[in-house]
Each structure stands twice: as C-alpha cells, then as structure tokens.
Design a protein around this motif. Structure first.
Motif, PDB file in Angstrom:
ATOM      1  N   VAL A 192      -5.750   2.757  -0.647  1.00 39.16           N
ATOM      2  CA  VAL A 192      -4.646   2.883  -0.820  1.00 39.16           C
ATOM      3  C   VAL A 192      -3.836   1.498  -1.258  1.00 39.16           C
ATOM      4  N   LEU A 209      -5.416   7.209   5.641  1.00 44.84           N
ATOM      5  CA  LEU A 209      -4.690   5.818   5.489  1.00 44.84           C
ATOM      6  C   LEU A 209      -5.363   4.637   6.519  1.00 44.84           C
ATOM      7  N   SER A 237      -3.454  11.861   2.154  1.00 48.53           N
ATOM      8  CA  SER A 237      -4.263  10.543   1.839  1.00 48.53           C
ATOM      9  C   SER A 237      -4.727  10.166   3.322  1.00 48.53           C
ATOM     10  N   ALA A 263       0.871  -1.155  -0.163  1.00 45.41           N
ATOM     11  CA  ALA A 263       0.123  -0.045  -0.097  1.00 45.41           C
ATOM     12  C   ALA A 263       0.892   1.367  -0.017  1.00 45.41           C
ATOM     13  N   SER A 264       0.349   2.365  -0.464  1.00 45.92           N
ATOM     14  CA  SER A 264       0.978   3.636  -0.333  1.00 45.92           C
ATOM     15  C   SER A 264      -0.085   4.882  -0.375  1.00 45.92           C
ATOM     16  N   CYS A 265       0.334   5.820   0.052  1.00 46.29           N
ATOM     17  CA  CYS A 265      -0.348   7.281   0.035  1.00 46.29           C
ATOM     18  C   CYS A 265      -0.188   7.749  -1.506  1.00 46.29           C
ATOM     19  N   LEU A 266      -0.964   8.940  -1.570  1.00 45.16           N
ATOM     20  CA  LEU A 266      -1.088   9.389  -3.074  1.00 45.16           C
ATOM     21  C   LEU A 266       0.249   9.735  -3.305  1.00 45.16           C
ATOM     22  N   SER A 324      -7.720   2.201   4.543  1.00 44.90           N
ATOM     23  CA  SER A 324      -8.448   2.786   3.419  1.00 44.90           C
ATOM     24  C   SER A 324      -8.414   1.705   2.296  1.00 44.90           C
TER      25      SER A 324
END
Ligand SMILES: [Zn+2]
Ligand SMILES: [Zn+2]
Length: 137
Positions: free
Chosen positions: A96, A78, A76, A5-8, A93
């Motif tokens: 993500v 999360l 973002s 997963a990762s943020c924007l 989320s």
C-alpha cells in the motif's frame, strides 16, 4: 522516512514513518496471513501507529494480542498491530506504500505455516514459528 500510502479504493489515504533501522522487512507465511491475504504477507514495521481518521478503516482482532487493520470498502489489508500497546509494534502492508525504493525483503517468517503449493527459493533466511518467538520475546 515518511511514506505516502493508500488502500485500493483510495478512501483511506495516510502517511507513515519508517525508521532507517526498519527498512529490512520479512514475508510472513503463517496460516492467518494466508487466510487474510490469499498468500504470504509482506509488512514493514512503523515507528508508531499512524493517526488515521476514516470511517472506512476497521480493525479485526485476529488473536488475543494482535489486530489487523483493513479498508471496509475495498478490503485492502493495511496494518498489523499489538492490541495492548498499539505503538509497540505496528506493521504496514508494503503493497500500500507509494514509494518502496529503500525497502528490502530480507527474511521469511512462520515458514512452518507455509502451504505446499509454493517454494521459498530466494535463499533468504527462513524462520519457523518457534524461532520467531525465541527471537522476539
Ligand atoms: Zn479502500
Ligand atoms: Zn502471518
């Protein structure tokens, strides 16, 4: 199952574990989720809070029992987790996660907090705040 997963903005990269029993998730229509996300919030329960070492990750105490994790750089959303025992309930989320193939939206919660400008028309079960509290307490 393990999920990347990762943020924007990509400053926060992490990995989470989702148990087979938790692949069915719900959309939350409460007023707090609406405020934070600009709309309903979709999140999946994790086996535990992931260990993330990042200066970009911040936690906001959204109530006396829960906190919401977000990226300070890109905003973002999360995580949502219990404050006292962070591993008791931690939600990530759905948006993500890199791979969401095995995950399914199966219900709507806090539907009494939903604004009037959209309808829930997918036929899935809808629970009010009272029904959610009765189910999870
Ligand atoms: Zn970010
Ligand atoms: Zn909510």
């Amino acid at each position: 199952m393990s999920h990347d997963a990762s943020c924007l903005c990509g400053k926060i990269q992490f990995n989470v574990e989702i148990d087979a029993a938790d692949v069915n998730f719900h959309a939350c229509h409460c007023t707090m989720c609406q405020k934070q996300n600009g709309g309903p919030y979709m999140g999946v329960k994790l086996s535990r809070t992931p260990d993330i070492v990042s200066e970009s990750l911040a936690w906001y105490d959204s109530s006396d029992y829960a906190q919401r994790g977000f990226c300070k750089e890109c905003g973002s959303t999360l995580f949502w987790r219990m404050k006292e025992n962070v591993d008791a309930m931690c939600i990530v989320s759905v948006g993500v996660l890199k791979n969401t193939k095995n995950l399914t939206l199966t219900s709507h919660i806090f539907v009494d907090g939903k604004p009037d400008y959209y309808e829930i028309a997918d036929g899935l079960p809808c629970l009010t705040a009272e029904q959610v509290m009765a189910k999870y307490s």
